[in-house]
Scaffold this active site. Structure first.
Site, PDB file in Angstrom:
ATOM      1  N   GLU A 122      -2.379  15.305  -0.953  1.00 44.71           N
ATOM      2  CA  GLU A 122      -2.346  14.084  -1.805  1.00 44.71           C
ATOM      3  C   GLU A 122      -3.462  13.753  -2.278  1.00 44.71           C
ATOM      4  O   GLU A 122      -3.942  12.814  -1.390  1.00 44.71           O
ATOM      5  CB  GLU A 122      -1.260  13.343  -0.896  1.00 44.71           C
ATOM      6  N   CYS A 172      -3.201   5.062  -4.358  1.00 40.96           N
ATOM      7  CA  CYS A 172      -3.289   6.464  -5.184  1.00 40.96           C
ATOM      8  C   CYS A 172      -2.453   6.456  -6.522  1.00 40.96           C
ATOM      9  O   CYS A 172      -2.751   7.070  -7.230  1.00 40.96           O
ATOM     10  CB  CYS A 172      -3.222   7.684  -4.470  1.00 40.96           C
TER      11      CYS A 172
HETATM   12  C1  UN1 Z   1      -1.179   5.890  -1.463  1.00 41.32           C
HETATM   13  O1  UN1 Z   1      -1.577   5.098  -2.365  1.00 41.32           O
HETATM   14  O2  UN1 Z   1      -1.663   6.924  -0.799  1.00 41.32           O
HETATM   15  O3  UN1 Z   1       4.007   4.719  -4.244  1.00 41.32           O
HETATM   16  C2  UN1 Z   1       0.377   5.864  -1.147  1.00 41.32           C
HETATM   17  C3  UN1 Z   1       3.275   3.699  -3.345  1.00 41.32           C
HETATM   18  C4  UN1 Z   1       3.298   3.639  -2.109  1.00 41.32           C
HETATM   19  C5  UN1 Z   1       2.536   4.724  -1.385  1.00 41.32           C
HETATM   20  C6  UN1 Z   1       1.139   4.937  -2.030  1.00 41.32           C
HETATM   21  N1  UN1 Z   1       5.005   3.847  -1.679  1.00 41.32           N
HETATM   22  O4  UN1 Z   1       2.487   2.975  -4.223  1.00 41.32           O
END
Ligand code: UN1
Length: 521
Positions: A275, A309
């Site tokens: 990821e 992310c």
């Molecule tokens: C991340 O930034 O690695 O969808 C995960 C989202 C959160 C998870 C982000 N539930 O923004």
């Protein structure tokens, strides 16, 4: 609005120690060992806080021997855990979920101290852990395989899902506890121990979670060694990733890190669940509800100081609404409360480290060189109050085109705005980036929404309508395509990544017919 710092490093240190102790960590031993290691010139991981940018205290870093030993513990735990019935394994995760609820405030406090999230976002992250535990407990009774009709009389075909083995989890600073829980809650009900290498920036949240997980294991009669933790830098990570006793490496972080992990693990025929970067965009169509779009965009682009992310980094706005939307966004951005995340009303805390601020500055300079116009933000605030910290006002940049800097993920709150006239062109620009995590369209037109979600629409793993790109629920599979790495975590059938599939053909007849009608005497 700029929110002055209301805490000191010494207070944050005390807050972190109190939260760790409440979660069952022996803080006296922890800090004494860390000091001893630091004084003796041994490798340490230094706990720190982005609120002031200062160090809290040193911790002992794992040596290569520690990493090998952690994997050995996991291998040993696996021998009993894999034959423990899955619903019994679920009991451990049920207990863990209850402990997480009980310690929600402690864990959230640690997330705020180590990552700089506002209390609401920090609690939200812990809630995400509780939610995935619920999901995993339910799954512990539903790790189902299919039964297929056999072509041969008296035969049956079925698939069985078995535990895979120790799973390595390499996690990033920005979701220091949620991403571990997505992996470990599922892995543990699937029968796999989890060896965790958290980001060097977030060792304390990892120590707290591990203490709670170990307690849940003890209280539910599970074997020891289900949750070994290793602390350290990329070298420690590589030792773990290269270990042939680890059949699955789940890694979250940068594309270069993922590329390194993918090659290493593929070289030994292990599996990866990656990821990695996102460069998430939203399309704003002429029929969009602009009030709703503004709220969705600001949370996705400026929330968590642009360090998810799933953060919204690109906007593709129809020319008919572009001026109106950008005017409204700029107004909101000017008023965004930036500063001490623990101050009442705070919405945007610090960047995690100076290098994030440097990357943001460099990206803004490049965007301007490419013909972009910074409409708001980008400036550093609180430089006098917290010289070692990096607080910045989130930026909006109007771009004439999608240049290389726009196609690059800069892990900071920069939102590039571009315009379009034809939705098909907008989707082409949308997809013309190396990453493929999350995407959104704001529209009141069902045809446009369906096109965006269709096979020739957004190429991302997450495609939303009338909500922003971030803040996914755990019930769905989370992850994306292209340089995002292809992995899927948390909901839907992501659990399958943590198991191995066996295909069974069972003959309950007295004959031995061969498949495909083969005659063998
Ligand atoms: C991340 O930034 O690695 O969808 C995960 C989202 C959160 C998870 C982000 N539930 O923004």
């Amino acid at each position: 609005a700029v929110l002055r710092l209301t805490t000191t490093t010494a207070e944050l240190r005390e807050r972190a120690l109190a939260a760790l102790a409440a979660c069952g960590v022996d803080t006296a031993a922890l800090t004494a060992e860390g000091e001893r290691a630091a004084a003796g010139g041994e490798r340490v991981v230094t706990a720190r806080t982005p609120l002031t940018g200062e160090d809290l205290f040193p911790l002992v870093a794992s040596t290569p021997d520690h990493v090998d030993e952690a994997v050995a513990q996991a291998v040993s735990a696996f021998t009993t855990w894999r034959t423990t019935p899955a619903p019994v394994r679920g009991f451990l995760v049920k207990r863990l979920g209850a402990l997480l609820v009980e310690h929600l405030e402690h864990l959230a406090a640690l997330v705020t101290v180590e990552v700089g999230k506002t209390p609401s976002e920090a609690r939200g992250e812990v809630q995400e852990m509780v939610d995935v535990c619920d999901l995993a407990v339910g799954l512990s009774r539903q790790l189902t395989g299919r039964t297929m009709p056999s072509e041969r009389p008296g035969h049956r075909l079925q698939e069985t899902w078995h535990p895979l083995g120790p799973v390595a989890v390499v996690s990033a600073f920005n979701f220091p506890v949620a991403v571990w829980s997505w992996n470990s809650a599922l892995a543990v009900v699937c029968g796999d121990p989890v060896v965790w290498k958290p980001s060097e920036l977030t060792p304390l949240t990892a120590l707290a979670c591990t203490a709670l997980a170990e307690r849940a294991a003890r209280e539910s009669g599970a074997p020891e060694g289900l949750f070994p933790l290793v602390l350290g830098d990329a070298e420690v990570g590589r030792r773990l990733v290269d270990d042939p006793r680890v059949p699955l490496v789940s890694a979250t972080g940068s594309v270069p890190m993922g590329r390194d992990v993918a090659a290493r693990v593929a070289g030994r025929f292990g599996r990866t669940l990656l990821e990695l970067g996102g460069n998430n965009a939203a399309v704003v169509a002429p029929t969009a509800d602009l009030d709703l779009a503004v709220r969705g965009i600001v949370f996705a682009a400026a929330g968590t100081a642009g360090q998810r992310c799933t953060t919204l980094r690109r906007l593709l706005v129809h020319t008919s609404v572009a001026d109106e939307l950008t005017r409204r966004l700029v107004e909101v951005y000017r008023r965004l409360p930036v500063g001490d995340p623990t101050a009442p009303g705070a919405l945007v805390g610090p960047l995690v480290a100076p290098r994030a601020a440097e990357a943001m500055e460099a990206a803004l300079a490049q965007a301007v060189a490419d013909g972009g116009e910074v409409l708001v933000g980008g400036e550093r605030v609180l430089a006098d109050d917290a010289p070692a910290a990096r607080y910045v006002r989130p930026a909006i940049v109007r771009m004439p085109a999608q240049t290389d800097v726009v196609r690059t993920e800069t892990f900071a709150p920069v939102l590039y705005v571009m315009t379009y006239d034809d939705l098909a062109d907008a989707v082409a620009v949308h997809n013309d980036v190396p990453q493929g995590l999350s995407s959104a369209i704001f529209t009141g037109d069902v045809r446009e929404a369906e096109f965006f979600m269709a096979a020739d629409g957004s190429d991302c793993g997450i495609v939303n309508v009338n909500i922003g790109t971030s803040g996914a629920e755990i019930g769905g599979a989370f992850g994306g395509e292209k340089e995002t790495g292809g992995g899927r975590e948390s909901g839907s059938d992501s659990w399958r990544a943590y198991m191995r599939r066996a295909t069974n053909t069972v003959n309950a007849s007295h004959e031995l017919p061969l498949a495909q009608g083969v005659d063998f005497g």
